[in-house]
Design a protein around this motif. Sequence first.
Motif, short mmCIF file in Angstrom:
data_model
loop_
_atom_site.label_atom_id
_atom_site.label_comp_id
_atom_site.label_asym_id
_atom_site.label_seq_id
_atom_site.Cartn_x
_atom_site.Cartn_y
_atom_site.Cartn_z
N ASP A 158 -28.32 -23.68 9.23
CA ASP A 158 -28.25 -22.90 10.15
C ASP A 158 -26.96 -22.39 10.20
OD1 ASP A 158 -30.58 -23.89 11.18
OD2 ASP A 158 -29.87 -25.42 12.47
N ILE A 159 -26.76 -21.42 10.64
CA ILE A 159 -25.59 -20.47 10.72
C ILE A 159 -25.26 -19.49 11.91
CG2 ILE A 159 -25.43 -20.12 8.27
CD1 ILE A 159 -26.27 -17.22 8.53
N ARG A 160 -24.01 -19.55 12.18
CA ARG A 160 -23.73 -18.31 13.24
C ARG A 160 -22.70 -17.49 12.69
NH1 ARG A 160 -19.47 -17.41 16.81
NH2 ARG A 160 -20.10 -17.02 18.91
N THR A 161 -23.22 -16.12 12.79
CA THR A 161 -22.70 -14.92 12.17
C THR A 161 -22.00 -14.06 13.21
OG1 THR A 161 -23.93 -15.35 10.29
CG2 THR A 161 -22.67 -13.17 10.52
N THR A 162 -20.59 -13.50 12.79
CA THR A 162 -20.37 -12.22 13.53
C THR A 162 -20.49 -11.36 12.69
OG1 THR A 162 -18.84 -13.67 14.90
CG2 THR A 162 -18.13 -11.32 14.72
N THR A 163 -20.94 -10.23 13.14
CA THR A 163 -21.04 -9.01 11.93
C THR A 163 -20.64 -7.84 12.53
OG1 THR A 163 -22.90 -7.56 10.93
CG2 THR A 163 -23.47 -8.52 12.98
N SER A 164 -19.82 -7.16 11.90
CA SER A 164 -19.14 -5.64 12.14
C SER A 164 -19.63 -4.69 11.23
CB SER A 164 -17.78 -5.79 12.20
OG SER A 164 -17.13 -6.79 13.34
N LEU A 165 -20.20 -3.67 11.78
CA LEU A 165 -20.67 -2.50 10.93
C LEU A 165 -20.09 -1.28 11.22
CD1 LEU A 165 -24.59 -3.03 11.00
CD2 LEU A 165 -22.92 -4.02 9.29
N VAL A 166 -19.56 -0.46 10.40
CA VAL A 166 -19.01 0.98 10.59
C VAL A 166 -19.76 1.97 10.00
CG1 VAL A 166 -17.11 2.46 10.24
CG2 VAL A 166 -16.65 -0.01 10.49
N TRP A 167 -20.12 2.68 10.82
CA TRP A 167 -21.54 3.98 10.74
C TRP A 167 -20.62 5.32 10.62
CZ3 TRP A 167 -26.39 1.96 11.08
CH2 TRP A 167 -26.36 0.55 11.67
N ARG A 168 -21.33 5.99 9.71
CA ARG A 168 -20.84 7.40 9.56
C ARG A 168 -22.08 8.28 9.90
NH1 ARG A 168 -18.27 8.16 4.29
NH2 ARG A 168 -16.44 7.79 5.31
N ARG A 169 -21.92 9.23 10.65
CA ARG A 169 -22.97 10.15 10.90
C ARG A 169 -23.32 11.00 9.56
NH1 ARG A 169 -24.67 12.31 15.94
NH2 ARG A 169 -22.72 11.63 16.88
N THR A 170 -24.20 11.11 9.17
CA THR A 170 -24.53 11.97 7.74
C THR A 170 -25.76 12.93 8.14
OG1 THR A 170 -26.87 10.57 6.96
CG2 THR A 170 -24.21 9.97 6.40
N ARG A 171 -26.09 13.93 7.35
CA ARG A 171 -27.12 14.83 7.67
C ARG A 171 -28.56 14.04 7.88
NH1 ARG A 171 -26.03 15.16 2.38
NH2 ARG A 171 -27.60 14.91 0.85
N ASP A 172 -28.41 12.64 7.37
CA ASP A 172 -30.04 11.98 7.35
C ASP A 172 -29.60 11.07 8.77
OD1 ASP A 172 -31.13 13.09 5.26
OD2 ASP A 172 -29.91 11.90 4.04
N GLY A 173 -28.61 10.95 9.40
CA GLY A 173 -28.48 10.21 10.59
C GLY A 173 -27.38 9.06 10.31
N TRP A 174 -27.13 8.39 11.14
CA TRP A 174 -26.09 7.15 10.93
C TRP A 174 -26.25 6.11 10.04
CZ3 TRP A 174 -21.76 7.61 13.79
CH2 TRP A 174 -21.77 8.52 14.94
N LEU A 231 -23.70 -24.30 10.70
CA LEU A 231 -23.71 -25.17 11.90
C LEU A 231 -24.31 -26.61 11.50
CD1 LEU A 231 -25.41 -22.67 14.23
CD2 LEU A 231 -23.18 -23.27 14.19
N PRO A 232 -24.19 -27.57 12.35
CA PRO A 232 -24.72 -28.96 11.83
C PRO A 232 -26.28 -28.79 11.73
CG PRO A 232 -23.10 -29.14 13.81
CD PRO A 232 -23.28 -27.57 13.65
N ALA A 233 -26.63 -29.59 10.94
CA ALA A 233 -28.29 -29.58 10.54
C ALA A 233 -28.96 -29.66 11.93
CB ALA A 233 -28.49 -30.64 9.64
N GLY A 234 -29.71 -28.83 12.29
CA GLY A 234 -30.94 -28.95 13.41
C GLY A 234 -30.15 -28.20 14.65
N ALA A 235 -28.85 -27.59 14.45
CA ALA A 235 -28.33 -27.16 15.58
C ALA A 235 -29.18 -25.93 16.35
CB ALA A 235 -27.11 -26.59 15.16
N LEU A 236 -30.13 -25.54 15.42
CA LEU A 236 -30.82 -24.40 16.12
C LEU A 236 -32.38 -24.91 16.38
CD1 LEU A 236 -29.62 -21.25 13.99
CD2 LEU A 236 -28.79 -22.08 16.17
N ASP A 237 -32.60 -26.08 16.24
CA ASP A 237 -33.85 -26.45 16.86
C ASP A 237 -34.16 -26.07 18.21
OD1 ASP A 237 -34.02 -27.79 14.25
OD2 ASP A 237 -33.72 -29.76 15.21
N GLY A 238 -35.31 -25.45 18.29
CA GLY A 238 -35.65 -24.99 19.71
C GLY A 238 -34.99 -23.50 20.25
#
Length: 158
Positions: free
Chosen positions: A112-128, A140-147
């Motif tokens: 089980d994990i808790r993640t902070t994710t940061s993304l930087v996006w560039r606008r291209t001709r095909d979109g972001w 996280l401790p085993a079973g922390a996300l149970d339920g």
Amino acid sequence: MTDEQLIADLHGRWVFGWERVEGDPLFDFRRVFGDFYDAESPDVRLYDDFDPEHRVAASAAEYGSIWEPVFRRTVSVRHAVVDGPHVVAGHDMAASTLIFVARVTLPDATTDIRTTTSLVWRRTRDGWRIVREHNSSQVLPAGALDGRLPAPGDAAHR
């Protein structure tokens, strides 16, 4: 839809792109994430400290080569977003941050994990497209996300 809303939607879809349920086809990074990353930019830098080798990828293909072997071994991976996404967007660049929890189940272990994710996006001709990624995970401790995770098939899942 504003750029902020679009980026928020993309970031949420990116998180759930990592979902796996037992019986899914073999994980193919390019198939799942080909429309998310800037495949042409020399500026791409992608990092996730969940990688035991702490590699920094300079392309989406290189990043995929880090994660395909891991995700091809998973039995399941389930996520829930617990904060965000929070987005700031300019004309050609945007940044988004969110926090998710996940349960990664391999044949011989569950983490089980808790993640902070940061993304930087560039606008291209095909979109972001993602040009920078930084993920910081806490095991996280085993079973922390149970339920605390939606079951496969729930509206919040995938």
